[in-house]
Design a protein around this motif. Structure first.
Motif, mmCIF file in Angstrom:
data_model
loop_
_atom_site.group_PDB
_atom_site.id
_atom_site.type_symbol
_atom_site.label_atom_id
_atom_site.label_comp_id
_atom_site.label_asym_id
_atom_site.label_seq_id
_atom_site.Cartn_x
_atom_site.Cartn_y
_atom_site.Cartn_z
ATOM 1 N N VAL A 4 0.843 -1.202 0.000
ATOM 2 C CA VAL A 4 0.000 0.000 0.000
ATOM 3 C C VAL A 4 0.879 1.253 0.000
ATOM 4 O O VAL A 4 0.624 2.217 -0.731
ATOM 5 N N ASP A 5 1.929 1.235 0.798
ATOM 6 C CA ASP A 5 2.829 2.388 0.852
ATOM 7 C C ASP A 5 3.466 2.619 -0.530
ATOM 8 O O ASP A 5 3.477 3.738 -1.055
ATOM 9 N N THR A 6 3.963 1.537 -1.120
ATOM 10 C CA THR A 6 4.556 1.638 -2.460
ATOM 11 C C THR A 6 3.545 2.208 -3.455
ATOM 12 O O THR A 6 3.841 3.143 -4.207
ATOM 13 N N LEU A 7 2.354 1.636 -3.439
ATOM 14 C CA LEU A 7 1.325 2.083 -4.378
ATOM 15 C C LEU A 7 1.019 3.572 -4.193
ATOM 16 O O LEU A 7 0.933 4.329 -5.164
ATOM 17 N N CYS A 8 0.881 4.002 -2.936
ATOM 18 C CA CYS A 8 0.552 5.414 -2.695
ATOM 19 C C CYS A 8 1.689 6.340 -3.124
ATOM 20 O O CYS A 8 1.443 7.416 -3.663
ATOM 21 N N HIS A 9 2.933 5.929 -2.882
ATOM 22 C CA HIS A 9 4.064 6.764 -3.314
ATOM 23 C C HIS A 9 4.002 7.053 -4.806
ATOM 24 O O HIS A 9 4.445 8.094 -5.267
ATOM 25 N N VAL A 10 3.485 6.098 -5.554
ATOM 26 C CA VAL A 10 3.455 6.260 -7.006
ATOM 27 C C VAL A 10 2.152 6.900 -7.472
ATOM 28 O O VAL A 10 2.142 7.804 -8.303
#
Lengths: 380, 380
Positions: free
Chosen positions: A196-202
């Motif tokens: 989720v963190d990765t997805l939100c960063h992008v």
């Protein structure tokens, strides 16, 4: 088009790369403060192994354990004094985002002095500028925060109920060692939260920039796809090293300039989450994101529509913004990551205070109190 | 999976970024040797502008012009002596791949001494190792060679009829400034040739590694797609800055570790081309690649089939290796880049000599004499 500055640290990446730590650390410094979290590294037996590897390579090693989620300024300040008192020239951080961020802060405070809180960014010329830091080697044990590849950190101040970033070139790691084997024992929940963190960063910079950038957009899409597909695999098969490798690589690129080169766009959802976990220390960063993501997308769906359609077309073969949000919600549900703020102890009377904090503390980054209040209410 | 070391230089990228050169150079050094090509920079009036920008920022500037395509070792050695005699601490290279590679070589020879030819790589422990170089700032004026983002160079030796690489950490630029505006005046031919170089940098490691790596493969696919789509746009509309920006960004990532992280695979076609233009100095690198690419793909189509199908599926929506090769051939044709070696002055009796050179000089990199002979014959 925006002029983009790319600074990516030297990085050694891939299963087994942890074995390079001793020799690399010996090339980098002589006396290391090794920063770790509260339990896992020690209990897994890895800490002992790493310390003896470092010592065999001629390093003097001092331990600084006990980093908590949402690391606090006083912990970092204490680490900075410790590093200075011990005469350390190198900070080695082995852990998740909190450990890595704390390590960066310790390296800064040890070299430049003061408290890490002096350096938090409230806007241009409103805080002390990081000018020097000890050398930093980071070894992520999660696939999540991208701290290993950028020059920022996030620090919490419980008295002020604030969680704020510090930015500055000296915070770029001298070296990061990204070994996906270290993530094999992550629980399904932490695996999904990392994604989720990765997805939100992008997705945040992607959606908040209306102007397309073909190659940056393609890279962004690839990272989002990787997070979606391989978190589902790793949740079901935690020891799938191929899936873990994709997630680690995606996490390391997610907050780098590559998926957003030449584009505008920022981290508007992140700012809301920072305020949320600044007020509620019991909510870890990625958990906060997972509670806010769908309300944020729904609240902004009209202005995000074109970009969401492109993304949905590229990933699911169907140019439909609502469909994409539903697919994301399914994905969160399937990992047990949806929920309401109230279930995590958030009080309704705090929503307005938090919304006005978003506006006040994060105005420099596009923080918008009206948006924040609507999103927080919907998520409540 | 292979452990990958990522080293990406600091890079300032985007239309207009050249304006940062003066201030950045002043932060980097005091006395610069400015390396350029034979005509364009001076005739376009840009050289004068850049020199006065550098001088206004307090730098002493010495010019070293006249770099030829496939730069020769004696030119680089002369530049190295010049930089040393003048007491330069910074090499600034503004031009295409030849200028950038020459600049790196000059920075190395000036700092470490000897001839650049001492450092060419014939295999492990068969040449001098680059250990130090002057600071290097590169400003590409083409979108092609990726020299701006890696730590290698290619140098030619007409007496030996060899064109060989030099590898080493000191060759990584201190800074690269990638301003797509500088590529607006490239001819359609040079535009298309640059895209061929970018495409080959990505597709060669992609195809020669049979093991997929999801995220690396996705990034590779995005770079190939960018080269195909936006070279066609820029050939038709040379002043399309958006297309130029995509091509410049793709070129800078193409030979970086990102599209091939954790994968095996190498540059087998490049080695054949290096031998070809080592023997025929009149054939520039990307022209050689464009003559060899289709024969190389056809010769290896059975072993490349699975990978080509994936690529073709991702880019053209049709998992068909032969179809993909046809599409590439069409693309080369539409830019006038196909042709036969014999039309470029290559003599049939040299084919066997060149093939055995590939085997002898590039064995360390997977150079294969049998493959080379078949490809050269087919391309002849």
């Amino acid at each position: 088009m925006k002029i983009t500055e790319i600074k990516f640290p030297r990085m050694i990446m891939g299963p087994g790369s942890l074995s390079r730590l001793g020799a690399e650390a010996a090339r980098t410094g002589r006396r290391a403060l090794l920063v770790a979290g509260k339990k896992w590294l020690r209990e897994s037996g890895l800490l002992e192994k790493i310390v003896s590897d470092l010592k065999e390579n001629g390093l003097e090693v001092h331990l600084f354990e006990g980093t908590e989620p949402n690391p606090k300024y006083d912990f970092i300040d204490r680490g900075g004094r410790e590093a200075r008192d011990r005469g350390c020239d190198l900070i080695i951080g082995i852990g998740g985002g909190s450990v890595m961020d704390a390590s960066k802060g310790i390296a800064l405070v040890a070299a430049q002095g003061g408290s890490i809180w002096d350096y938090v960014y409230y806007g241009p010329d409103r805080s002390r500028k990081p000018e020097k830091a000890l050398k930093i080697i980071l070894v992520p044990t999660t696939a999540a925060t991208s701290s290993e590849s950028n020059s920022s950190l996030v620090v919490s101040n419980p008295e002020k109920k604030q969680k704020m970033p510090v930015f500055g070139p000296p915070l770029l790691p001298t070296l990061s060692i990204v070994d996906p084997e270290l993530t094999l024992s992550l629980s399904p929940e932490l695996t999904a939260l990392g994604a989720v963190d990765t997805l939100c960063h992008v997705i945040e910079p992607y959606l908040t920039s209306r102007e397309p950038q073909f190659l940056s957009d393609r890279i962004a899409t690839s990272l989002i796809e990787t997070a979606l597909i391989y978190s589902a695999v790793a949740v079901k098969k935690p020891d799938d090293i191929y899936a873990r490798t994709q997630l680690s690589y995606a996490a390391s690129l997610a907050l780098s300039p590559f998926p957003r080169a030449m584009r505008e766009g920022g981290l508007r959802l992140h700012w809301i989450e920072h305020v949320l976990s600044g007020h509620y220390d019991s909510i870890p960063h990625a958990r906060g994101l997972s509670l806010l993501l769908i309300p944020w997308l729904r609240r902004n769906i009209d202005s995000f529509r074109r970009r969401l359609e492109d993304l949905s077309d590229a990933i699911f073969g169907r140019a439909d913004a609502d469909f994409f949000v539903e697919k994301l919600e399914e994905w969160l549900n399937s990992s047990g990551l949806t929920g309401r703020l109230r279930d995590f102890g958030v009080r309704e009377e705090d929503l307005e205070i938090m919304a006005s904090d978003v506006e006040e503390l994060y105005r420099w980054g596009g923080g918008d109190g009206t948006e924040a209040l609507e999103v927080l209410r919907e998520a409540f």
